[in-house]
Motif scaffolding. Structure first.
Motif, PDB file in Angstrom:
ATOM      1  N   THR A 252       0.838  -1.200   0.000  1.00  0.00           N
ATOM      2  CA  THR A 252       0.000   0.000   0.000  1.00  0.00           C
ATOM      3  C   THR A 252       0.870   1.246   0.000  1.00  0.00           C
TER       4      THR A 252
ATOM      5  N   LYS B  36       1.033   3.891  -2.995  1.00  0.00           N
ATOM      6  CA  LYS B  36       0.654   5.280  -2.710  1.00  0.00           C
ATOM      7  C   LYS B  36       1.745   6.243  -3.160  1.00  0.00           C
TER       8      LYS B  36
ATOM      9  N   CYS C 227      -4.545  -3.590  -2.814  1.00  0.00           N
ATOM     10  CA  CYS C 227      -4.059  -3.436  -1.438  1.00  0.00           C
ATOM     11  C   CYS C 227      -5.157  -2.913  -0.520  1.00  0.00           C
ATOM     12  N   LEU C 228      -5.876  -1.911  -0.989  1.00  0.00           N
ATOM     13  CA  LEU C 228      -6.946  -1.346  -0.171  1.00  0.00           C
ATOM     14  C   LEU C 228      -8.029  -2.378   0.100  1.00  0.00           C
TER      15      LEU C 228
ATOM     16  N   LEU D   9      -2.801  -0.479  -5.967  1.00  0.00           N
ATOM     17  CA  LEU D   9      -3.330   0.233  -4.804  1.00  0.00           C
ATOM     18  C   LEU D   9      -4.747  -0.233  -4.490  1.00  0.00           C
TER      19      LEU D   9
END
Length: 152
Positions: A62, A66, A79-80, A76
């Motif tokens: 993450t 980012k 990952c979120l 991303l």
């Protein structure tokens, strides 16, 4: 080469360490790595990402994604999803025009389920299935006799 071999054997910790070592040596100006082609640098980065995924290091990924959100928006998003940051995931869906890929549709399905929007989740799921079928039909034909029995 060592990192790739370690990946093939499933030694993810060692492979990750090997990729990190290569990157550190390249960044510090190691003479043997100065003229490393960009394609190989990208391969190291992808190997590091694969290793982190296999080691479930989603917080690390993450932070990495980012740092360069425009280069890795799908990473991303993944990952979120894995860390359960649904609000940020929803923001990313709105921010980026996303390709009709099964993986993206799966993430949208999970987000819709999390929000309690089951009809929307079903629609996204169906779109994901359709996208997967489209990708599957684009695969080359397989004329191997060993698979014929499985398909009948």
């Amino acid at each position: 080469r060592r990192a790739i071999a370690l990946e093939q054997y499933g030694a993810w910790h060692a492979a990750q360490a090997a990729y990190v070592d290569c990157m550190h040596r390249w960044q510090s100006g190691d003479v043997s790595l100065i003229n490393t082609p960009r394609a190989e640098l990208a391969m190291w980065e992808q190997g590091l990402i694969r290793a982190a995924k296999n080691l479930n290091q989603w917080e690390l990924l993450t932070e990495f994604s980012k740092a360069m959100p425009n280069a890795q928006p799908t990473l991303l998003m993944e990952c979120l999803w894995k860390i359960g940051d649904w609000d940020r995931l929803k923001e990313l869906f709105a921010k980026y025009s996303l390709p009709e890929k099964p993986r993206i549709k799966m993430l949208q399905t999970y987000a819709a389920i999390h929000e309690g929007k089951l009809p929307d989740a079903e629609q996204r799921c169906n779109e994901g299935i359709q996208a997967a079928l489209v990708e599957w039909t684009m695969l080359p034909a397989l004329d191997a006799g060993t698979h014929t029995g499985l398909l009948q």
